[in-house]
Each structure stands twice: as C-alpha cells, then as structure tokens.
Write a protein that holds these residues in place. Structure first.
Motif, short mmCIF file in Angstrom:
data_model
loop_
_atom_site.label_atom_id
_atom_site.label_comp_id
_atom_site.label_asym_id
_atom_site.label_seq_id
_atom_site.Cartn_x
_atom_site.Cartn_y
_atom_site.Cartn_z
N LEU A 1 0.66 -0.94 0.04
CA LEU A 1 -0.15 -0.19 0.12
C LEU A 1 0.50 1.48 -0.13
N LEU A 2 1.50 1.71 1.41
CA LEU A 2 3.14 2.54 0.92
C LEU A 2 3.42 2.69 -0.58
N GLY A 3 3.97 1.93 -1.28
CA GLY A 3 4.00 1.74 -2.38
C GLY A 3 3.22 1.89 -3.43
N SER A 4 2.51 1.94 -3.24
CA SER A 4 0.72 2.68 -4.37
C SER A 4 0.87 3.43 -4.27
N ILE A 5 0.79 4.32 -2.67
CA ILE A 5 0.72 5.46 -2.75
C ILE A 5 2.08 6.46 -2.86
N ARG A 6 3.20 6.22 -2.81
CA ARG A 6 4.27 6.89 -3.69
C ARG A 6 4.25 6.88 -4.77
N GLN A 7 4.20 5.64 -5.73
CA GLN A 7 3.60 6.36 -7.25
C GLN A 7 2.33 5.97 -8.05
N ARG A 8 1.36 6.49 -6.60
CA ARG A 8 -0.07 7.71 -7.11
C ARG A 8 -1.08 6.41 -8.52
N ARG A 9 -0.64 5.13 -8.14
CA ARG A 9 -1.09 4.53 -8.71
C ARG A 9 -2.44 3.97 -7.50
N MET A 10 -3.92 3.47 -8.64
CA MET A 10 -4.99 2.78 -7.63
C MET A 10 -5.27 1.62 -6.80
N VAL A 11 -5.81 0.91 -5.88
CA VAL A 11 -5.95 -0.42 -6.32
C VAL A 11 -6.85 -0.76 -6.26
N SER A 12 -6.77 -1.84 -6.18
CA SER A 12 -8.67 -3.38 -6.01
C SER A 12 -8.21 -4.13 -5.00
N PHE A 13 -9.02 -4.93 -4.02
CA PHE A 13 -9.11 -5.25 -3.01
C PHE A 13 -10.56 -5.75 -3.52
N LEU A 14 -10.90 -7.21 -2.30
CA LEU A 14 -11.47 -7.71 -1.36
C LEU A 14 -11.72 -6.99 -0.32
N TYR A 15 -13.04 -6.67 0.21
CA TYR A 15 -12.69 -6.35 2.06
C TYR A 15 -13.54 -6.82 2.72
N PHE A 16 -13.40 -6.92 3.91
CA PHE A 16 -14.50 -7.59 4.28
C PHE A 16 -14.72 -7.15 5.75
#
Length: 437
Positions: free
Chosen positions: A237-252
């Motif tokens: 998640l920290l890497g996606s913030i640094r790279q300004r990338r969207m993320v998808s996930f299955l959330y419970f």
C-alpha cells in the motif's frame, strides 16, 4: 506462494490467535469462507512451517495447531505470528537460490557469471535452474537491501557480503545492538524487518560461537497480534501511494461474520461472497496505537473519502497510475478533512472540555504528564490547585472517548453535554455490575 494463500493464512492465524483455539474445524471453515478440507490443508501447511522454523515447539503430533501456538506462547520472545513472514516471504526456489548466493559470497567476491555457474551446479534437481537475468536481478535486490556490496573496479563487477559493521563490533557491542533491535522491534511500528534483523544478529553471534548470552534477557510481548499480520499488506500500500497508483481489493468488514473468501476459478463452484470488491486511490496509512490497528485512507473513483481497516483487505492488486495534480488535490482534501481527527474521523468538529484531577499531595502528577504527552493538539486552558481543564476540537467524540475513559475517576467530561451523558450512562452500567457483591 500465491497471494491468495497468503491472505488465507493471515486471516486464519488472526482468528487462531484471537480465539485461542475456541472454534472447532467447522466454525473456522465457515468464518473463513472455505471448506473443511481446505481448512485441514491449511493446518497441515502451517504445521510444516512451524516445525521448520520453531524447532523448540512441542513434538506431540496429536496436539492441535491452535494448542501448539497457545501453549508455547510464553516459551519464546518471538511473536508467534512472525514465522509466516519467514516462511512465505520468498518462493522456495528464490530461498534456495539466495541462500546459495550468500553462502558463496561469504568468503570471497564473485562475478555474476561465477555465481550463475555455482547456482546451476548446486540447485536441487526438483527446482528450475536460473538464467543470467535472474542472477543479476537477485544481485540487484540484495544490493538494494544492503546485504551485499559491489566492489570498485572494472567490469565484470564483483560482489561480496556487506557485513563489515557486525564483524567489527566486539561481543559486548553485539549484545547491546541485539538488545536495542529487540526492544525497538517490539515497541515500534512497523516491526517485521526489526525482528528479521534481530534473528540475523542472533545467527551471526551463534556462528561466532559466542557464549549463550545472546538469548533475549527480556521478553517483549505483543498486545495486538494483528499488527504484525497487517504488515504483509503495508508496504504494498505504501508503494502504491508513492507511485500514485489505484488499488483494487476484496474487503471484509470487521462487522461481518466472514473474513476471507477463496477465489473461485471453476465456474461450476462459483458462489456469493460477503466481501465487497473495492477500487480506490490510496492516500494515507494510519496506525492506531490504542487498539493496534492499521487503517487505509483514500478516495473512491467517484470522489468520496473511503476508510478501511487493513485487516479486512484481501486479494490486493495494483491499478493504473493517476496524474500528479489529481493525487495532490485528493491528498490536500483528505488532510483538510482529518485535520481535527483524533484518529481518522471525518465528522463534524466539536469542542471537548475535560476536567482532570491531580493524584494528590506527594504523588507525582502522572495525570498531567499523560495528558500533555497523549493529548495531541489539545491545550490546558485552566489550572486550579486540585485540577486542570483540558480543551480540544475534534471531529466527533467516538474516537477520543476511549482515551478519556481510560483515566477513570481522574477526569470529568464538561462538554459537550451529549458526551457527558454518554460517560455517565457507561459508568452507571459498570457500577451496576458490582452492586450484587
């Protein structure tokens, strides 16, 4: 190992630690959203990991895995859930290959081609042989994390183990360093890298055949097991913030009875899951010290601010990169919304006034010291002989209430009136528990 399997075992271990083996096989399987057969396979795999990593565990083969964890907890200073990171941080082929590379560079500096020849001649027959590109990728990774060092000189470059620091330290200095790393890993976040560093120091001292003083003199125990498990997703998640990338996930959601669902690759066995498929732009990760929880904050593609407990995230995948201007705009908006949050609340600001009482004559004023230490941007606005008034503006009172409650009879809520009445009702309820005694 597949990411899905990692998610499953994280959720499995979290339930195992929090329930101390209170569920039976069927209840565990239902909570995880898997079959009893898959549950049994997971237990078998984890038992193999435990036996490989924690040789000191009881050898009673008939003992349930949950009992093994529960009864051995006080026998070691290791967090019992950390072994998952040791066992699953690398694929088996990667683990074998890196071990061979590090062992070869222990005595002398070698080139990439020399290391390739060594790996091809030493890898087990059941594992695929690496090529030059793979070896160079391994060397780049080991150099980035500081394990090896490239020697100066002309091509071809030579690589060697980068361990001058520990080699130059005396035995007493190594013990001091070990104790410091142990303490920091057990009290600071994130922790997993610290524990792995501690284990590396322990192995180094063992190789030096030092006296058995390397054993931990103190046992630092985790109060919140999820803290370590959630670090599996933290750096993604920290890497996606640094790279300004969207993320998808299955959330419970923590409110749901199910905390995991396996991927259905066979259309004949597709079924509904209780998880929610989410897509967002991650902006910030926040750690709650009071409850030992990690939170992910960001923006939904529609623009709304979203907040998730990281323990509920599974099957995380990275998406497209967003423009820097959009990311900065979303980040500024989020920072403004949580400016007065005790933690992550984005509700309406409210002014909270609390009177704290001094502990008494001759007793150090630990109440005032704690308020000044933990009270964030709040201020002491009034001082009297026996008490003082603390004031803070926060987004809602839900998050600050547990902190106020933890002072017990040493504080009194003055405002807002709604919070005061809520505290009165809670203390009356607690008092009722003891009236019959």
């Amino acid at each position: 190992m597949a990411r899905e399997s990692f998610d499953k075992e994280i959720q499995f271990l979290r339930m195992l630690a929090l329930t101390s083996g209170a569920y039976n096989r069927q209840q565990y399987a239902e909570r995880l959203g898997i079959s009893v057969h898959t549950f049994d396979k997971t237990i078998k795999r984890l038992k193999e990991v435990v036996s490989a990593v924690h040789q000191q565990l009881p050898e009673d083969k008939g003992k349930e895995f949950a009992q093994t964890m529960r009864y051995s907890y006080m026998d070691s200073s290791d967090p019992m859930l950390l072994f998952l990171f040791r066992a699953k941080s690398l694929k088996e082929s990667e683990s074998q290959r890196l071990s061979l590379l590090l062992a070869a560079m222990q005595d002398k500096a070698l080139t990439a081609m020399e290391l390739l020849d060594l790996c091809c001649g030493s890898m087990p027959a059941d594992l695929s042989l690496p090529d030059e590109k793979t070896i160079r990728g391994d060397l780049k990774y080991l150099e980035q994390v500081g394990v090896i060092k490239k020697e100066t000189g002309a091509r071809p470059f030579r690589y060697r183990i980068h361990n001058e620091m520990v080699r130059e330290l005396s035995h007493e200095e190594l013990l001091d360093l070990y104790d410091f790393v142990d303490m920091m890993a057990s009290t600071q976040v994130p922790s997993v890298q610290g524990y792995l560093l501690r284990d590396g120091l322990k192995k180094h001292m063992a190789r030096q055949q030092e006296a058995d003083r390397s054993a931990a003199p103190f046992l630092y125990k985790y109060n919140y097991y999820s803290r370590i498990l959630d670090e599996a997703h933290l750096f993604t998640l920290l890497g996606s913030i640094r790279q300004r990338r969207m993320v998808s996930f299955l959330y419970f959601s923590p409110k749901k009875d199910t905390s995991y669902a396996s991927k259905n690759t066979n259309p004949l066995f597709e079924r509904e899951t209780e998880g929610m498929q989410e897509t967002m732009l991650p902006i910030k990760v926040i750690y709650d010290h009071q409850y030992g929880r990690w939170y992910l904050l960001g923006h939904h593609p529609g623009g709304a601010i979203r907040k998730y407990r990281i323990e509920g995230l599974t099957q995380i995948t990275l998406g497209n990169e967003v423009a820097a201007e959009l990311f900065e705009t979303r980040k500024l908006e989020l920072e403004q919304r949580i400016q007065h949050s005790w933690l992550i609340d984005t509700g309406k600001p409210v002014k909270v006034r609390v009177r704290f009482f001094h502990p008494g004559l001759g007793i150090p004023d630990f109440v005032r010291e704690r308020v000044l230490l933990q009270g964030q941007w709040g201020e002491i606005v009034e001082e009297e002989e026996n008490s003082f008034v603390y004031e803070i503006e926060v987004n809602g009172t839900i998050e600050i209430k547990p902190w106020i409650r933890s002072f017990g009879s040493s504080c009194e809520v003055l405002a807002p009136e709604k919070l005061r009445q809520e505290m009165i009702a809670e203390w009356k309820e607690i008092r009722a528990y003891y009236e019959s005694i």
